[in-house]
Scaffold this motif. Structure first.
Motif, PDB file in Angstrom:
ATOM      1  N   GLU A 152      -4.472  -3.626   3.181  1.00  0.00           N
ATOM      2  CA  GLU A 152      -5.701  -3.397   2.424  1.00  0.00           C
ATOM      3  C   GLU A 152      -6.192  -4.699   1.802  1.00  0.00           C
ATOM      4  O   GLU A 152      -7.399  -4.914   1.683  1.00  0.00           O
ATOM      5  N   VAL A 174       0.087  -2.509   3.588  1.00  0.00           N
ATOM      6  CA  VAL A 174      -0.701  -1.668   4.499  1.00  0.00           C
ATOM      7  C   VAL A 174      -1.964  -2.393   4.967  1.00  0.00           C
ATOM      8  O   VAL A 174      -2.789  -1.824   5.674  1.00  0.00           O
ATOM      9  N   GLU A 189       2.060  -2.587  -2.406  1.00  0.00           N
ATOM     10  CA  GLU A 189       1.764  -1.486  -1.476  1.00  0.00           C
ATOM     11  C   GLU A 189       0.451  -1.739  -0.743  1.00  0.00           C
ATOM     12  O   GLU A 189       0.348  -1.539   0.465  1.00  0.00           O
ATOM     13  N   ARG A 190      -0.542  -2.178  -1.497  1.00  0.00           N
ATOM     14  CA  ARG A 190      -1.852  -2.455  -0.879  1.00  0.00           C
ATOM     15  C   ARG A 190      -1.731  -3.603   0.126  1.00  0.00           C
ATOM     16  O   ARG A 190      -2.381  -3.609   1.156  1.00  0.00           O
TER      17      ARG A 190
END
Lengths: 302, 409
Positions: free
Chosen positions: B387, B385, B381-382
């Protein structure tokens, strides 16, 4: 000993009163002991053990669970996010609810009642429903917010899909949902300020701004402290909206302490670790509350 | 009177014995699954049919929310109050077996599975040489394309990741403000239901990379090829586009399961979609798969265990599972169904059935999988996006997976 004191020093009426009080307190004290005091001590005991729900052996490990927590980057991310949420949520709720209270208080009937109802309405709306609604509002490609912002040449914003925008987005929703509740408390606070003070100020030629800063805000201090302390306590425990909207994601960008406790305890069944984090959170709330009470000590009466 | 005494006594004795025999055979089995209404309704019907077939057996059926099932099961197993027949997710099996909570299947179940079902049915339910239950349903994702978008673009259906990446780049369309308005593919970016891990690990496997090493002692995905596979996953995800982008005709490809047909037909009746074969990677053609199982509580009484297995067999037999496949959209694991016209002539189901031949269980058979899944899912997920980078994501995921394995759950 108590019986001796009761027999020797008290009148018959006082004795009956004491018995009545003791008997009346027994149910609530029993309830409180079983469902509040015992679980707290039990959780502390569990936090000192390697207490996996699925493990047969649960050895005593001292403060290892606490050490695990403070060495875990996910814990620190959760704590950081929680503090970010607390600071901005509480700050914004205080400002907006006070402004809303002042605005509503300045209105005449029936607009006063109408606006109070409108602003209070989100408070009585289901948090789950509101969270699901905001997931759609915040949708980057198809959400209403970006659609509207596009008319003004703004955006698109990623909201819940962005590590940096996710918490502000959730805070914005939380503030919208909570302002009404604090506004009602501020409204109640405003009614306790004697009108004489305002009349005297206006006779002396004070401007509305001067009245606000010299009379209203100082005399609202007890209400402000109450709103501040209760908002801090409730915001440290933020869970439902995060769980529904992001499950702490993306990554750990919106993971809070309570979500961390929940997942540690009920997804990974590490009850010892979850209890340790819960006690750390308790310490955080205690410190924050003590600081606030000391900082905003109410030392005047009117 | 004395002459009557002996026959009466014998009669009484026979009555008592007969009565006690009947009582001994009366049995109640408790049966638990997660919620999915059409399926729950069908299971209730099948439970009633089983009771009619075996009047001495009463089946008590309860179902709980999907998200609550693991907590409900594990806590009831620890407390000794778990149901007799339980619907469990594949990644939980290792933990259930290691704790001795579920019973190994009896011979009649093993024989049925070995002789009458596809190989993966036995393989996925096997731990340390024992089979622990019937497959409840198979979760298998294949690419589903928007036929109109592919035809408009004049692109052939991709069969390899090289072709898919090219098609994806061609079908990604941006407006004059550089905003994506159509995506070539929208693989899952959400760890809800572990889908991002399933899609990512499918690509890893196609590139020849496994999640953990053979003995399950450490992460094995943080390699040069693993990074390449993760870049491919990244290219095929568009985090701003939700799954519904495909439903809205704004994505040319999604990866989903056979049950999605009912959803698409209900919500996008004009969408021209088609399931296609799993994409082939540099190493092999593969698709990630998971399975749910019917398992039996090892702490139930022998009588309950016997009837629990009989009930599992009943739910999984050729006749009842065909209803499950046709009504609910489950991929069948029964060999007979692949020759049954009702099942074999359905293009959608046939494609998924064929994909099953390229299916591999996506999770590793280790007790800590639930924690590992979350850790990997969070890092992915990081990553999507923006990150963290691919390298950071794999480093973080590797470190966390190794820590979890080392610590135990």
């Amino acid at each position: 000993m108590l019986a001796k004191i009761v027999n020797t020093r008290m009148s018959q009426g006082r004795k009956h009163q004491l018995v009545f009080v003791v008997v009346g307190l027994i149910p609530i004290m029993a309830y409180f002991s079983v469902f509040s005091i015992y679980p707290v001590f039990s959780a502390f005991r569990i936090s000192l053990h390697r207490w996996g729900l699925l493990q047969r052996e649960r050895p005593f490990i001292g403060f290892d669970n606490y050490l695990w927590a403070i060495n875990d980057p996910v814990f620190w991310a959760s704590l950081r996010n929680t503090m970010f949420y607390v600071v901005f949520f509480v700050g914004l709720v205080l400002v907006f609810s006070l402004l809303a209270a002042l605005f509503v208080n300045s209105l005449r009937a029936p607009f006063k009642e109408l606006m109070r109802g409108v602003i209070f309405m989100p408070v009585v709306t289901s948090l789950v429903a509101v969270s699901l609604m905001f997931v759609w509002l915040y949708q980057p490609s198809f959400g209403v917010l970006n659609f509207i912002l596009d008319w003004f040449g703004l955006g698109p914003f990623d909201y819940l899909q962005s590590s940096t925008q996710v918490l502000p987005s959730i805070i914005a929703m939380g503030v919208w949902k909570s302002v009404g509740y604090s506004m009602v408390i501020f409204l109640a606070g405003l009614t306790t300020i004697p009108q004489d003070f305002y009349e005297a100020a206006y006779v002396d030629g004070a401007s509305p701004l001067r009245v606000l800063f010299s009379i209203t805000l100082p005399l609202l201090k007890p209400t402000t402290v109450f709103v501040l302390v209760t908002s801090v306590i409730s915001s440290v425990q933020v869970f439902t909206e995060i769980y529904i909207m992001t499950r702490g994601g993306p990554g750990t960008a919106s993971r809070t302490l309570v979500l961390h406790i929940y997942e540690t305890g009920f997804q990974f069944f590490q009850m010892g670790r979850a209890s340790a984090v819960a006690f750390i959170m308790f310490a955080v709330i205690l410190v924050l509350t003590l600081v606030q009470l000391r900082r905003f000590r109410i030392d005047f009466e009117y | 009177m004395r002459k009557m005494g002996l026959p009466v006594l014998l009669m009484l004795l026979i009555l008592v014995l007969f009565n006690s025999t009947v009582t001994a055979e009366d049995v109640t089995i408790r049966f638990l699954s997660h919620n999915y209404k059409p399926w729950n309704d069908l299971l209730s019907e099948q439970a009633r049919a089983f009771e009619e077939l075996h009047p001495n057996v009463k089946v008590e059926y309860t179902h709980v929310e999907h998200a609550d099932l693991n907590t409900r099961l594990m806590t009831s197993l620890v407390a000794g109050t778990a149901p007799d027949v339980m619907g469990v997710y594949g990644p939980w099996m290792a933990e259930l077996v290691e704790n001795g909570w579920i019973a190994a299947a009896p011979d009649f179940v093993v024989e049925d599975i070995m002789n009458n079902t596809v190989p993966v049915a036995g393989q996925s339910a096997e731990y340390d040489g024992e089979i622990y239950g019937y497959i409840q349903h198979i979760g298998i994702h294949t690419p589903i394309i928007n036929v109109d978008l592919y035809e408009e673009a004049g692109i052939d259906v991709p069969t390899t990741y090289e072709e898919l990446l090219a098609a994806n780049a061609y079908l990604d369309i941006y407006d004059d403000r550089d905003r994506l308005i159509q995506a070539g593919a929208t693989l899952s970016t959400s760890r809800d239901g572990s889908w991002n891990v399933i899609h990512w690990s499918t690509i890893l496997k196609a590139y020849g990379v496994e999640l953990v090493n053979e003995d399950g002692t450490e992460a094995a995905f943080n390699t040069e090829v693993g990074r390449e596979a993760t870049e491919t996953y990244m290219a095929l995800t568009h985090p701003r586009f939700i799954d519904d982008a495909f439903v809205l005709g704004r994505s040319a490809m999604a990866w989903n399961g056979p049950w999605w047909r009912a959803f698409l037909d209900a919500n996008a009746p004009n969408l021209n979609y088609q399931a296609i074969a799993p994409i082939a990677g540099p190493d092999r053609q593969v698709t990630g798969m998971y399975a749910w199982f019917w398992v039996v509580n090892a702490n139930s009484t022998p009588q309950q265990q016997y009837w629990a297995w009989r009930f599992s067999e009943f739910l999984s037999n050729d006749e009842n599972y065909l209803d499950m496949a046709l009504d609910i959209g489950f991929i069948s694991f029964r060999n007979a169904h692949y020759e049954d016209d009702r099942y074999a002539t359905d293009d959608w189901i046939r494609t998924f059935g064929e994909a099953l031949e390229a299916a591999e269980i996506y999770y590793a058979p280790i007790a800590q999988w639930e924690s590992i899944d979350v850790a990997i899912g969070q890092e992915l997920e990081r990553l999507v996006v923006g990150e963290i980078t691919v390298e950071q994501a794999l480093n973080n995921a590797e470190r966390r997976v190794n820590e979890i394995i080392a610590e135990g759950r």
